[in-house]
Design a protein around this motif. Structure first.
Motif, short mmCIF file in Angstrom:
data_model
loop_
_atom_site.label_atom_id
_atom_site.label_comp_id
_atom_site.label_asym_id
_atom_site.label_seq_id
_atom_site.Cartn_x
_atom_site.Cartn_y
_atom_site.Cartn_z
N THR A 113 -2.23 -5.33 6.50
CA THR A 113 -3.53 -6.93 6.83
C THR A 113 -3.60 -7.19 7.76
O THR A 113 -4.43 -7.79 8.74
CB THR A 113 -4.00 -6.84 5.67
N HIS B 34 0.54 4.01 2.06
CA HIS B 34 1.72 4.48 3.12
C HIS B 34 2.95 4.03 3.34
O HIS B 34 3.68 3.74 2.75
CB HIS B 34 1.40 3.72 4.90
N HIS C 228 -7.14 -2.35 6.75
CA HIS C 228 -6.27 -1.16 7.22
C HIS C 228 -5.98 0.13 5.91
O HIS C 228 -5.90 1.04 6.77
CB HIS C 228 -4.94 -2.02 7.25
N ALA C 229 -6.13 0.06 4.73
CA ALA C 229 -6.33 1.05 3.66
C ALA C 229 -6.70 0.50 2.42
O ALA C 229 -7.28 -1.00 2.67
CB ALA C 229 -5.11 1.11 3.26
N ARG C 230 -7.58 1.50 2.30
CA ARG C 230 -8.71 0.89 1.02
C ARG C 230 -7.73 0.19 -0.32
O ARG C 230 -7.89 0.36 -1.27
CB ARG C 230 -9.28 1.76 0.15
N HIS C 231 -6.62 1.27 -0.25
CA HIS C 231 -5.18 0.80 -1.62
C HIS C 231 -4.21 -0.17 -0.73
O HIS C 231 -3.08 -0.06 -1.62
CB HIS C 231 -4.86 1.94 -1.82
N HIS C 232 -5.35 -1.01 0.03
CA HIS C 232 -3.91 -1.98 0.18
C HIS C 232 -3.84 -3.63 -0.98
O HIS C 232 -5.15 -4.43 -0.89
CB HIS C 232 -4.42 -3.11 1.58
N HIS D 207 -8.37 4.91 7.13
CA HIS D 207 -9.35 4.41 6.25
C HIS D 207 -9.74 2.39 6.42
O HIS D 207 -10.05 1.53 6.54
CB HIS D 207 -8.74 3.31 5.14
N HIS E 105 0.97 -1.37 0.20
CA HIS E 105 0.30 -0.08 0.07
C HIS E 105 0.92 1.26 0.22
O HIS E 105 2.33 1.12 0.14
CB HIS E 105 -1.05 0.04 1.43
N ALA F 147 -8.86 -4.85 1.84
CA ALA F 147 -8.60 -4.03 2.82
C ALA F 147 -9.07 -3.71 3.75
O ALA F 147 -8.82 -5.36 4.52
CB ALA F 147 -10.58 -2.91 2.27
N GLY G 185 -6.83 6.74 14.16
CA GLY G 185 -7.57 5.73 13.06
C GLY G 185 -8.96 5.27 14.20
O GLY G 185 -9.86 5.38 13.52
N SER H 239 0.12 13.14 5.11
CA SER H 239 1.30 12.51 6.23
C SER H 239 2.47 13.36 7.11
O SER H 239 2.07 13.27 8.09
CB SER H 239 2.88 11.53 5.71
#
Length: 317
Positions: free
Chosen positions: A181, A74, A161-165, A205, A72, A159, A307, A113
């Motif tokens: 994840t 991050h 942890h993040a929607r882009h994982h 996310h 992802h 998804a 989060g 960030s």
């Protein structure tokens, strides 16, 4: 150059400690198949010399790296991608479709960030974040397969942890590269060869139901080994999955139980999470001093609380 700490596993897999934050916190994984190689996650810009040195130590030329696979975007996973790519003439960067535009134009990624860490700490932690040329990016849709010299790597949309994982299933080794994840597991907390696992719930996310589903999806591949960015390789997968599911439920229950707002809510959530993780670690058999435990967990507790607060605000509408 800083000493390089590497951990070689079977099937041509090496865990490389990027040195980000502290030793044993942030990993890049190198997969070697014959005369081709791929990195999974690459840390921040300061890791670039380390990763290039590991290639040299493995008798690999930069031209032999085929992929930089980012679980992802991050920055502790992807921040070095643009800088490292400049040394790898044939490599392509593989990322979730939602992450493509942020790699090509990282201004928004850096801004997000900076909101979390502040400008000064952002600069000291992550250094320069260079763009990745769009023509060198592969958008990894769910169930995309990559070929690494005949070795099949299956990419899954995971998804939570993040929607882009994405996670990477390496079917030949029965291993999965899980990014964040499948939670966090630091070697300092190992007891009698048993690992300790807990969730990571950062802004923006975090989605507990999606995280539960992604963990269960990974288990369907019956992995024998998981390769975590934070940190290294763990086995005993089914037990760790149970612990992770339990941890997600405990975190969300803890968050829902706090009715305060503003700074008071942050303080209460932080104290409750510290107490919960300390209790779980003591039950796990961890004998470290409490101050040492809190030092190791401080960065994650801060992000997890942030989060959970974002998630609470969304769920309470």
């Amino acid at each position: 150059m800083t000493d390089i700490h590497c951990f070689d596993h079977s099937f041509g897999i090496t865990t490389i400690d990027t040195g980000f934050v502290r030793p044993g916190f942030d990993a890049s994984h190198l997969i070697i198949e014959g005369d081709q190689a791929a990195f999974v996650d690459v840390g921040v810009s300061s890791a670039v010399p380390l990763l290039l040195q590991v290639l040299q130590n493995k008798h690999l030329a930069p031209e032999q790296v085929k992929y930089l696979i980012l679980t992802h975007i991050h920055l502790d996973h992807a921040g070095a991608a643009g800088s490292l790519l400049a040394y790898l003439p044939y490599a392509q960067v593989v990322v979730h479709p939602r992450g493509v535009r942020y790699l090509a134009v990282p201004k928004r990624l850096v801004k997000g960030s900076t909101t979390v860490y502040g400008e000064a700490r952002m600069a000291s932690l992550f250094g320069e974040v260079l763009p990745v040329p769009s023509e060198r990016i592969i958008a990894a849709k769910d169930h995309t397969r990559l070929d690494l010299n005949g070795r099949s790597l299956l990419l899954l949309d995971t998804a939570g942890h993040a929607r882009h994982h994405i996670c990477i299933v390496d079917e030949g080794s029965q291993g999965i590269f899980t990014g964040d994840t499948f939670g966090l597991s630091y070697r300092e907390f190992d007891t009698e060869k048993r690992a300790f696992m807990f969730p990571t719930t950062p802004p923006m996310h975090f989605d507990p139901e999606a995280m539960h589903a992604s963990i269960d999806q990974l288990l369907t591949y019956q992995p024998q080994m998981l390769y975590l960015t934070h940190f290294g390789a763990v086995s005993d997968v089914c037990r760790l999955a149970h612990d992770l599911h339990e941890g997600i439920a405990q975190f969300t229950t803890l968050a829902r139980g706090v009715s305060a707002q503003g700074e008071e809510r942050t303080q209460q959530l932080t104290a409750k999470m510290q107490a919960l993780l300390l209790t779980r670690l003591r039950a796990h058999g961890c004998q470290l001093e409490e101050t040492r435990i809190m030092d190791l967990l401080a960065p994650d507790i801060m992000l997890n609380v942030m989060g959970l607060e974002v998630w609470l605000d969304k769920t309470r509408g």
